[in-house]
Scaffold this active site. Sequence first.
Site, PDB file in Angstrom:
ATOM      1  N   HIS A 213       4.837 -18.497   2.921  1.00 32.64           N
ATOM      2  CA  HIS A 213       3.598 -18.146   2.214  1.00 32.64           C
ATOM      3  C   HIS A 213       3.575 -18.555   0.736  1.00 32.64           C
ATOM      4  CE1 HIS A 213       2.226 -15.897   5.653  1.00 32.64           C
ATOM      5  NE2 HIS A 213       3.192 -14.996   5.569  1.00 32.64           N
TER       6      HIS A 213
HETATM    7  C1  TV7 Z   1       7.226 -14.508   6.217  1.00 27.10           C
HETATM    8  N1  TV7 Z   1       2.124  -6.611   6.132  1.00 27.10           N
HETATM    9  C2  TV7 Z   1       5.731 -12.555   5.637  1.00 27.10           C
HETATM   10  C3  TV7 Z   1       4.669 -11.572   6.068  1.00 27.10           C
HETATM   11  C4  TV7 Z   1       3.975 -10.925   4.891  1.00 27.10           C
HETATM   12  C5  TV7 Z   1       2.981  -9.857   5.285  1.00 27.10           C
HETATM   13  C6  TV7 Z   1       1.975  -7.005   4.885  1.00 27.10           C
HETATM   14  C7  TV7 Z   1       3.158  -5.180   4.800  1.00 27.10           C
HETATM   15  C8  TV7 Z   1       3.940  -4.067   4.265  1.00 27.10           C
HETATM   16  C9  TV7 Z   1       4.371  -4.127   2.943  1.00 27.10           C
HETATM   17  C10 TV7 Z   1       5.146  -3.083   2.427  1.00 27.10           C
HETATM   18  C11 TV7 Z   1       5.464  -1.972   3.260  1.00 27.10           C
HETATM   19  C12 TV7 Z   1       4.293  -2.944   5.041  1.00 27.10           C
HETATM   20  C13 TV7 Z   1       4.451  -1.913   7.164  1.00 27.10           C
HETATM   21  C14 TV7 Z   1       2.861  -5.498   6.118  1.00 27.10           C
HETATM   22  C15 TV7 Z   1      -2.940  -6.577   2.268  1.00 27.10           C
HETATM   23  C16 TV7 Z   1      -1.879  -5.610   2.031  1.00 27.10           C
HETATM   24  C17 TV7 Z   1      -1.595  -4.532   3.063  1.00 27.10           C
HETATM   25  C18 TV7 Z   1       1.334  -2.951   1.304  1.00 27.10           C
HETATM   26  C19 TV7 Z   1       1.652  -1.641   1.966  1.00 27.10           C
HETATM   27  N2  TV7 Z   1       5.014  -1.932   4.543  1.00 27.10           N
HETATM   28  C20 TV7 Z   1       6.190 -13.493   6.745  1.00 27.10           C
HETATM   29  C21 TV7 Z   1       2.213  -9.344   4.101  1.00 27.10           C
HETATM   30  C22 TV7 Z   1       1.246  -8.239   4.479  1.00 27.10           C
HETATM   31  C23 TV7 Z   1       5.621  -3.104   1.096  1.00 27.10           C
HETATM   32  N3  TV7 Z   1       0.407  -7.916   3.360  1.00 27.10           N
HETATM   33  O1  TV7 Z   1       5.140 -14.269   7.270  1.00 27.10           O
HETATM   34  C24 TV7 Z   1       6.390  -2.062   0.607  1.00 27.10           C
HETATM   35  O2  TV7 Z   1       3.875  -2.886   6.336  1.00 27.10           O
HETATM   36  O3  TV7 Z   1      -1.263  -7.167   4.646  1.00 27.10           O
HETATM   37  C25 TV7 Z   1      -0.808  -7.350   3.532  1.00 27.10           C
HETATM   38  C26 TV7 Z   1      -1.542  -6.971   2.246  1.00 27.10           C
HETATM   39  C27 TV7 Z   1      -1.724  -5.009   0.666  1.00 27.10           C
HETATM   40  C28 TV7 Z   1      -0.307  -4.441   0.501  1.00 27.10           C
HETATM   41  N4  TV7 Z   1      -0.037  -3.413   1.502  1.00 27.10           N
HETATM   42  C29 TV7 Z   1      -0.188  -3.958   2.882  1.00 27.10           C
HETATM   43  O4  TV7 Z   1       6.730 -12.787   7.818  1.00 27.10           O
HETATM   44  C30 TV7 Z   1       8.442 -13.915   5.613  1.00 27.10           C
HETATM   45  N5  TV7 Z   1       2.598  -6.141   4.046  1.00 27.10           N
HETATM   46  C31 TV7 Z   1       6.231  -0.940   2.736  1.00 27.10           C
HETATM   47  C32 TV7 Z   1       6.700  -0.979   1.413  1.00 27.10           C
HETATM   48 ZN    ZN Z   2       5.636 -13.269   9.401  1.00 30.55          ZN
END
Ligand code: TV7
Ligand code: ZN
Length: 393
Positions: free
Chosen positions: A146
């Site tokens: 990403h």
């Molecule tokens: C390659 N999904 C990376 C995949 C990146 C996914 C996201 C989380 C997540 C973050 C945490 C956390 C989480 C259980 C899951 C819009 C948001 C929603 C954060 C809570 N628990 C790869 C990125 C994705 C951080 N981000 O492809 C700290 O899930 O969906 C989102 C963004 C805003 C931020 N919030 C989630 O696999 C390596 N994040 C717990 C603690």
């Molecule tokens: Zn992934």
Amino acid sequence: ISNITRPKGYNVSFHYQPEMEKHHFGQTHPMKPWRLTLTKSLVMSYGMNFAMDNYTPRAATYEELRDFHTQDYLDFLATVAPEPVPRDLDNHNPDLKFNLGGSDCPLFEGLFDYCSMSGGVSLDAARKICNKESDIAIAWGGGLHHAKKSEASGFCYINDIVLAILQLLRHHPRVLYIDIDVHHGDGVEEAFFSTDRVMTCSFHKYDPLNFFPGTGGLDDNGPKNEHNPGAHHAINVPLNDGITDEQYAWLFQSVIGKIVEKFRPTAICLQCGADSLAGDRIGRFNLQVQGHGACVEYVKGLGLPMIIFGGGGYTPRNVARAWAYETAVAIGCQGRIDPVIPQHTVWREHFRQESLLPSLEQIVGEPRQNRNTQKRLQDVIQHVHEQLRFVNQ
Ligand code: TV7
Ligand code: ZN
Ligand code: CA
């Protein structure tokens, strides 16, 4: 252990940096670099290390990272101080510089070292492919698809894959990038939007409003203007929850088979994100170790030089299972390894609740309902085949 021998006629290399796994994104963050330790120790307990060339790569230098990333981003990444208490819940802070320091991409102790090591691992793999010392190079510490040239995104800060592909392009006319992580490989796709020397193909869960990063629809094939040689060189395979081994293998082979026929790559990069496995903490698919590994088997069967990267994967036991199995596939010994995980200390210490005979191939976690109809998958294949009519090497 003694039944694992070096593959005949080709070389496999394993690129591993033990310092990477010592870094922590934060207590509750899903990304656990420690899964690399678990993978490595599983690989070793089967004796697979004796069948490969093992390297401990140096970190990528600032100049090497500059091949893709901007100076102002790297300077900031190299000097930001970690936060005393990492934020866990909201990512919603418009003031974040370069998207750094939110909950997805926290600032932690040793962040820049971690990033440059991941870059170093993948660059080392690419160099061994370029100088032909290796036919299959394995970089489980890479795969961070990403990251943008000037921005962190989705747990990724440095795009080691882009760096590795840029290295391959110095010796190879055409590189195919395949991404089986459950998320869209947006950073790699975007980096090569304007060249016809790289074709990217990502399989992923697609739900623009509810699943990260929201891009990678069937019609997203690269900017279509008549002066862009990279048009039609981005292939996307959007999927719904719960896809099974059988459906995935069929889809994967018909899409990749056609791409290889039309694009005729001279090297392949395969991102093996293990969050597409059943039971993943973030992913939504139903793939088993065999189904995930079948993709590696198929690509290996094409007989082209290849780099295998890691990526996502948030249920560490399953990540280690899949990546150890896929290391076996690379060596060609997957039929000869004992499905019962060997007397394994790390495993025993951490997973007491698993039965006394933990299986390498049996994933932990409940399957999800399959929301992919055969009809829809047909349509996807049809679209991809049509898209490839524009491609002629
Ligand atoms: C390659 N999904 C990376 C995949 C990146 C996914 C996201 C989380 C997540 C973050 C945490 C956390 C989480 C259980 C899951 C819009 C948001 C929603 C954060 C809570 N628990 C790869 C990125 C994705 C951080 N981000 O492809 C700290 O899930 O969906 C989102 C963004 C805003 C931020 N919030 C989630 O696999 C390596 N994040 C717990 C603690
Ligand atoms: Zn992934
Ligand atoms: Ca993907």
